[in-house]
Design a protein around this motif. Structure first.
Motif, short mmCIF file in Angstrom:
data_model
loop_
_atom_site.label_atom_id
_atom_site.label_comp_id
_atom_site.label_asym_id
_atom_site.label_seq_id
_atom_site.Cartn_x
_atom_site.Cartn_y
_atom_site.Cartn_z
N GLY A 86 0.70 -1.53 -0.06
CA GLY A 86 -0.06 0.49 -0.22
C GLY A 86 0.61 1.22 0.22
N ARG A 87 0.26 2.61 0.09
CA ARG A 87 1.11 3.88 -0.27
C ARG A 87 1.94 4.06 1.15
N ASP A 88 1.25 3.17 2.05
CA ASP A 88 1.63 3.28 3.68
C ASP A 88 3.47 3.03 3.36
N VAL A 89 3.60 2.15 2.69
CA VAL A 89 4.90 1.72 2.74
C VAL A 89 6.25 2.44 2.48
N ARG A 90 5.72 4.04 1.62
CA ARG A 90 6.51 5.02 2.35
C ARG A 90 6.76 6.15 3.05
N ASP A 91 6.09 5.22 4.16
CA ASP A 91 6.11 6.85 4.94
C ASP A 91 7.23 6.39 6.02
N ASN A 92 7.86 7.06 6.08
CA ASN A 92 8.64 7.75 7.10
C ASN A 92 9.80 6.71 7.44
N HIS A 93 10.04 6.42 6.03
CA HIS A 93 11.17 5.05 6.14
C HIS A 93 12.74 5.31 5.37
N LYS A 94 13.61 5.46 6.85
CA LYS A 94 15.07 6.40 6.60
C LYS A 94 15.72 5.77 5.43
N ASP A 95 15.02 4.64 4.68
CA ASP A 95 16.36 4.70 2.95
C ASP A 95 15.20 5.36 1.66
N TYR A 96 14.09 5.90 1.86
CA TYR A 96 13.45 5.79 1.58
C TYR A 96 13.78 7.34 0.34
N SER A 97 14.29 8.19 0.26
CA SER A 97 15.12 8.88 -0.35
C SER A 97 16.07 8.88 -0.86
N GLN A 98 16.65 7.90 -0.57
CA GLN A 98 18.12 6.96 -1.24
C GLN A 98 17.88 6.30 -2.14
N VAL A 99 16.38 4.93 -1.83
CA VAL A 99 15.71 4.59 -3.02
C VAL A 99 15.02 4.85 -3.71
N VAL A 100 14.48 6.59 -3.71
CA VAL A 100 14.28 7.03 -5.01
C VAL A 100 15.07 7.98 -5.81
N LEU A 101 15.65 8.35 -5.20
CA LEU A 101 17.34 9.06 -5.57
C LEU A 101 17.51 7.64 -6.44
N ASN A 137 11.69 -6.32 7.57
CA ASN A 137 13.34 -7.12 8.12
C ASN A 137 13.89 -5.53 8.26
N PRO A 138 13.56 -5.41 9.47
CA PRO A 138 14.41 -4.04 9.95
C PRO A 138 16.19 -4.72 10.43
N GLN A 139 16.09 -5.63 10.01
CA GLN A 139 17.73 -5.74 10.45
C GLN A 139 18.40 -5.95 9.15
N LEU A 140 17.91 -5.11 7.47
CA LEU A 140 18.12 -5.36 6.79
C LEU A 140 18.25 -3.54 6.12
N HIS A 141 19.59 -3.71 5.63
CA HIS A 141 19.70 -2.12 5.47
C HIS A 141 20.05 -1.66 3.63
N TYR A 142 19.42 -0.52 3.11
CA TYR A 142 19.42 -0.64 1.33
C TYR A 142 20.96 -0.24 1.33
N TYR A 143 21.38 -0.94 0.56
CA TYR A 143 22.66 -0.04 -0.22
C TYR A 143 22.34 0.34 -1.52
N GLN A 144 22.61 0.82 -2.28
CA GLN A 144 22.89 1.54 -3.21
C GLN A 144 23.38 0.23 -4.63
N GLY A 145 22.12 -0.74 -5.35
CA GLY A 145 22.70 -1.57 -5.72
C GLY A 145 21.75 -2.75 -5.69
N TYR A 146 20.84 -2.11 -4.92
CA TYR A 146 20.20 -3.19 -4.36
C TYR A 146 18.86 -3.11 -5.47
N HIS A 147 19.03 -1.91 -5.91
CA HIS A 147 17.39 -1.46 -6.36
C HIS A 147 18.02 -2.65 -7.89
N ASP A 148 19.47 -2.45 -8.58
CA ASP A 148 19.75 -3.55 -9.92
C ASP A 148 19.58 -4.89 -9.21
N VAL A 149 19.61 -5.02 -8.12
CA VAL A 149 19.16 -6.48 -8.14
C VAL A 149 16.74 -6.48 -8.32
N ALA A 150 16.55 -5.65 -7.46
CA ALA A 150 15.00 -5.65 -7.47
C ALA A 150 14.42 -5.48 -9.05
#
Ligand SMILES: Nc1nc2c(ncn2[C@@H]2O[C@H](COP(=O)(O)OP(=O)(O)OP(=O)(O)O)[C@@H](O)[C@H]2O)c(=O)[nH]1
Ligand SMILES: [Mg+2]
Lengths: 414, 240
Positions: A86-101, A137-150
Motif C-alpha cells: 500500500g501507499r503507507d509503505v513509503r511513510d517514514n522509511h529512513k531509506d526512502y529518499s535514497q531508494v527514490v534517488l 526486515n528492520p535488520q536489513l539495510h538498503y545499499y545502492q545496487g540493491y535496486h539493480d537486483v530488484a
C-alpha cells in the motif's frame, strides 16, 4: 585453467551436459524444454534438475520458464504471494529518499523501447517492492545496487513475486551486503584474490603489486552484475546461474572474468588506477557461457571452505554462507504447483495464516504482514486496472505470467 | 601513485606505448559528497565535455581521466568519483583516499542536507590524512535550478572561508549560463577542475621530477578558457 578432478559439491550445480550440450545446442534446448516441466511437476519438485538447467548452457532459456523456475529455486509458493504494497509503505522509511534517488536514475535497466509512462509505473513499483521488503526486515539495510537486483526480478516476474523473491534473497544470498556497514561485503570480496592466487600466481602477484584492491568487483558482487551488464539477456542468464548456486558464486565468476582477461591485465601499467580502470569496465563481448562453466569449475576445485582455510578468511562469519545449507534444505521438499494450489486454498479456508506453510517467507514475517502488505490494496488494484487499459505491455506481461499459473494467481495479482 | 605513473615505462591508456612521451604527470583528485549531489555528472562533464543523459548510482568508486595541457605541459587528471551513500564510505572507499593530491567536496545547492553533511566529509578526509595541506575546494552544484535553492551563497562562502577552501557554485547540467548568465561563455565546470590542476602544478613538492613551470598564482586556463575576461573571479559566480 588447469583441471582437477571435479567433485560434486552441495551447491548442486554440477557441470553436466557440457559434453553433449556444447556440440548440439539445440538438442540441449529441446531436452531442457522437456525436462523442466517434468521436474516442476514431480512431487516433490525435482529441484536438482531445475538447478542444473538454470546453471548449464543457455540457462532457463525463456522468461516464461524463469517465472516458473525462479520461485522454486527460492522455495516460494506462488499461490501464497505477498500482497501489493500500500501507499503507507513509503511513510517514514529512513531509506526512502535514497531508494527514490537510485530508482529514478535507473532508466538504463528498462528495455529501450518501453514507453516512458510504462517505465514510470514500473519504477514506482520498484520503489514499493524495495521498501516493503526493508520494512518487513528492520535488520536489513538498503545499499545502492540493491535496486539493480530488484529491477531484474520485477521485470521478469512482476511485482508480487518480485517481493517474495527479493525477500528470500535478502535473507540469504544478499544478506551480507545488507548489514549496517559494508564490512561483511568486504569480507566476501576477500575471497577473490585467493582464487586468483590458486590459478595464476603471476596474475595474482601483479594485481597485489598494483594495489588495485577488489572494489572494481564490488558492483558485480552486490548487484549480481545487473549494474554493469549492458544487455539484459546476459543479466538474466547470470541470474539463472546465481539463483541456482552458492551465494559466493558471483565472486567465482569475478575470478573467471579476471582470469579471462589475464593478458590485458598483465599488459597494463602496474598501477592501481590503470588496473582498476581496466577491470571495472566489463567488455561487451564476454563469452558468458564459457565463463559460467569456468566459475563452476573454480568453485568445485577451490570451494569456499578450502579458500577460507588457506587465506585465513575464517575470522569473520558470513551469514550468507552459514545459512546456505539450511536454505538449500528448505528447497528440497516443495510440492508441485498443482498440489500447492489445492493445499493453499484449503489451508486458507481452514487454518490461520500463521501456520507455517512454507519455510522462508512466512516464518520471518511480522504478524501483521497481511495488514502491512494489504493496506491500500484495493486502491492500487483499481489504479493498475485503469492503467492497463491504456498502457498495456508492462501490466499485460504480468497478467500473462499469471495466466500461465491459472486464474487463481491472476486474482491475487490485482 | 603519481610517482609510479610518471616514472612509468609507459603511461596508461591514453597514449600509445612505444616510447614514453615526455613524462606525463598525474594529478589524482577525489570527488566526495552526499549521494545525488552530482559528483558523477560533474566528473563526467569534465572528462567527456557534456552532461550525461543518464547517470546511475555510483557503486564503490568510478574512475575517469582526462589529459590536459597546462603551460605546455601534458598532465593527466585522474578523477575518482566516489559513492555518496554513507555505508560505502567507511569500509569501501577508504582505499582510494591514498595518495590523493586534491579533494573536491560537492554539495547540492538545492539540498540543504547535503550542505549539512560537509563537516562529516571533511572529518572523513582528515582521518585519511587529507587535511589543509592538500588543496581542497568546495563545489555547490545544480545552480541551474534557481527556483529551488536552499543553500545561499553567503552561508556557503562563510563555511568555505572557515575551512580555508575556495567556493565554486556551478551546474554540471548547464555550466555556461547560470541564472542571470553572469558566468560568461566558458565551461565553468572545466574551469573549476583546471583551477585545481593549476594549483597542483604550482605546488612544488607535490609530484616529483621537473620543477613546475607555471608561475604560481596565475590562473592561466589553457584552451582559451580565460577569454571570458573575468578570469580569476569567474568561478566564484556569486550570482547564485
Ligand atoms: N538540474 C541539475 N541536475 C543535476 C545536476 N547535476 C546532477 N544532476 C542530477 O542529479 C542527479 C544525481 O546526479 P549524480 O551525478 O548521479 O549524483 P552523484 O553525486 O554521483 O550520486 P551518487 O553516485 O549516488 O553518490 C541526477 O539525476 C542528475 O541528472 C545539475 O547541475 N543540475
Ligand atoms: Mg555518482
Amino acid at each position: 585453467m588447469k583441471r582437477l578432478k571435479r567433485k560434486k559439491h552441495n551447491a548442486g550445480v554440477e557441470v553436466n551436459g557440457e559434453r553433449s550440450v556444447t556440440r548440439e545446442p539445440d538438442c540441449g534446448r529441446k531436452q531442457k524444454l522437456a525436462e523442466i516441466p517434468q521436474a516442476l511437476n514431480s512431487d516433490p519438485v525435482d529441484i536438482e534438475t531445475l538447478r542444473r538447467a538454470a546453471a548449464s548452457k543457455g540457462g532457463l532459456l525463456t522468461d516464461e520458464l524463469r517465472r516458473k523456475v525462479w520461485p522454486k529455486l527460492l522455495s516460494i509458493n506462488v499461490y501464497d504471494l505477498p500482497h501489493k504494497p500500500g501507499r503507507d509503505v513509503r511513510d517514514n522509511h529512513k531509506d526512502y529518499s535514497q531508494v527514490v534517488l537510485d530508482v529514478r536514475r535507473s532508466m538504463k535497466r528498462f528495455p529501450k523501447g518501453m514507453p516512458a509512462a510504462e517505465r514510470a509505473i514500473l519504477q514506482e513499483q520498484l520503489i514499493d517492492i524495495i521498501l516493503v521488503v526493508l520494512k518487513c526486515n528492520p535488520q536489513l539495510h538498503y545499499y545502492q545496487g540493491y535496486h539493480d537486483v530488484a529491477v531484474t526480478l520485477l521485470l521478469v516476474v512482476g511485482e508480487r513475486m518480485a517481493i517474495a523473491m527479493l525477500h528470500t534473497l535478502s535473507k540469504y544470498h544478499l544478506r551480507d551486503f545488507m548489514d549496517p556497514t559494508m564490512d561483511s561485503t568486504k569480507h566476501i570480496l576477500n575471497y577473490l584474490m585467493p582464487i586468483l592466487e590458486q590459478v595464476d600466481t603471476e596474475l595474482h602477484d601483479f594485481m597485489i603489486r598494483s594495489e588495485v584492491g577488489t572494489i572494481f568487483a564490488l558492483s558485480w558482487l552486490i548487484t549480481w552484475y545487473g549494474h554493469v551488464l549492458p544487455e539484459f539477456k546476459h543479466t538474466l542468464r547470470l541470474y539463472d546461474f546465481f539463483l541456482a548456486s552458492h551465494p559466493l558464486m558471483p565472486i567465482y565468476l569475478a575470478a573467471a572474468i579476471v582470469l579471462h582477461r589475464e593478458k590485458e591485465v598483465k599488459q597494463t601499467e602496474c598501477d592501481m588506477a590503470m588496473v582498476h580502470h581496466l577491470l571495472s569496465r566489463i567488455p561487451q563481448d564476454l563469452p558468458y557461457e564459457l565463463l559460467i562453466g569456468q566459475s563452476q569449475e573454480l568453485f568445485d576445485q577451490y570451494p569456499p571452505s578450502l579458500l577460507a582455510k588457506r587465506a585465513a578468511l575464517q575470522s569473520r562469519k558470513s551469514q550468507s554462507i552459514s545459512t546456505f545449507k539450511a536454505f538449500q534444505l528448505s528447497t528440497l521438499h516443495q510440492r508441485p504447483d498443482s498440489v500447492l494450489q489445492r493445499l493453499t486454498k484449503a489451508q486458507d479456508s481452514t487454518t490461520s495464516r500463521h501456520a507455517s506453510r512454507h519455510s522462508g517467507l512466512e516464518a520471518a514475517l511480522p504478524r501483521d504482514r497481511g495488514q502491512l502488505w494489504g493496506k491500500g490494496n484495493r486502491m492500487v488494484k483499481m489504479a493498475v486496472w485503469g492503467l492497463s487499459a491504456t498502457l498495456g505491455a508492462a501490466v499485460f506481461a504480468v497478467a500473462q505470467t499469471a495466466m500461465d499459473w491459472g486464474p487463481e494467481v491472476l486474482l491475487q495479482l490485482f | 601513485m603519481a610517482e609510479r605513473g610518471s616514472t612509468g615505462e609507459f603511461s596508461g591508456s591514453l597514449t600509445s606505448s612505444t616510447l614514453p612521451p615526455p613524462r606525463t604527470r598525474i594529478f589524482k583528485i577525489i570527488v566526495i559528497g552526499d549521494s545525488g549531489v552530482g559528483k558523477t555528472c560533474l566528473t563526467y562533464r569534465f572528462c567527456a565535455g557534456k552532461f550525461p543523459e543518464k547517470t546511475e548510482a555510483t557503486i564503490g568508486v568510478d574512475f575517469r581521466e582526462r589529459l590536459v595541457e597546462i603551460d605546455g605541459e601534458n598532465i593527466k587528471i585522474q578523477l575518482w568519483d566516489t559513492a555518496g551513500q554513507e555505508r560505502f564510505r567507511k569500509s569501501m572507499v577508504q582505499h582510494y583516499y591514498r595518495n590523493v593530491h586534491a579533494v573536491v567536496f560537492v554539495y547540492d545547492v538545492t539540498n540543504a542536507a547535503s550542505f549539512r553533511s560537509l563537516p562529516a566529509w571533511i572529518e572523513e578526509c582528515k582521518q585519511h590524512a587529507l587535511g589543509t595541506e592538500v588543496p581542497r575546494i568546495l563545489v555547490g552544484n545544480k545552480c541551474d535550478l534557481q527556483d529551488s535553492i536552499q543553500v545561499g551563497t553567503d552561508v556557503a562562502q562563510q563555511f568555505a572561508d572557515a575551512h580555508s577552501m575556495p567556493l565554486f557554485e556551478t551546474s554540471a547540467k548547464n555550466p555556461n549560463s547560470q541564472g542571470d548568465g553572469s558566468c560568461g561563455n566558458s565551461d565553468h565546470v572545466e574551469a573549476i577542475f583546471m583551477t585545481v590542476a593549476h594549483k597542483l602544478k604550482s605546488q612544488k613538492p607535490l609530484v616529483l621530477s621537473q620543477p613546475p613551470g607555471g608561475s604560481p598564482g596565475t590562473i592561466n586556463l589553457s584552451r582559451g578558457r580565460d577569454d571570458s575576461g573575468d578570469g580569476g573571479r569567474g568561478w566564484g559566480c556569486s550570482s547564485c
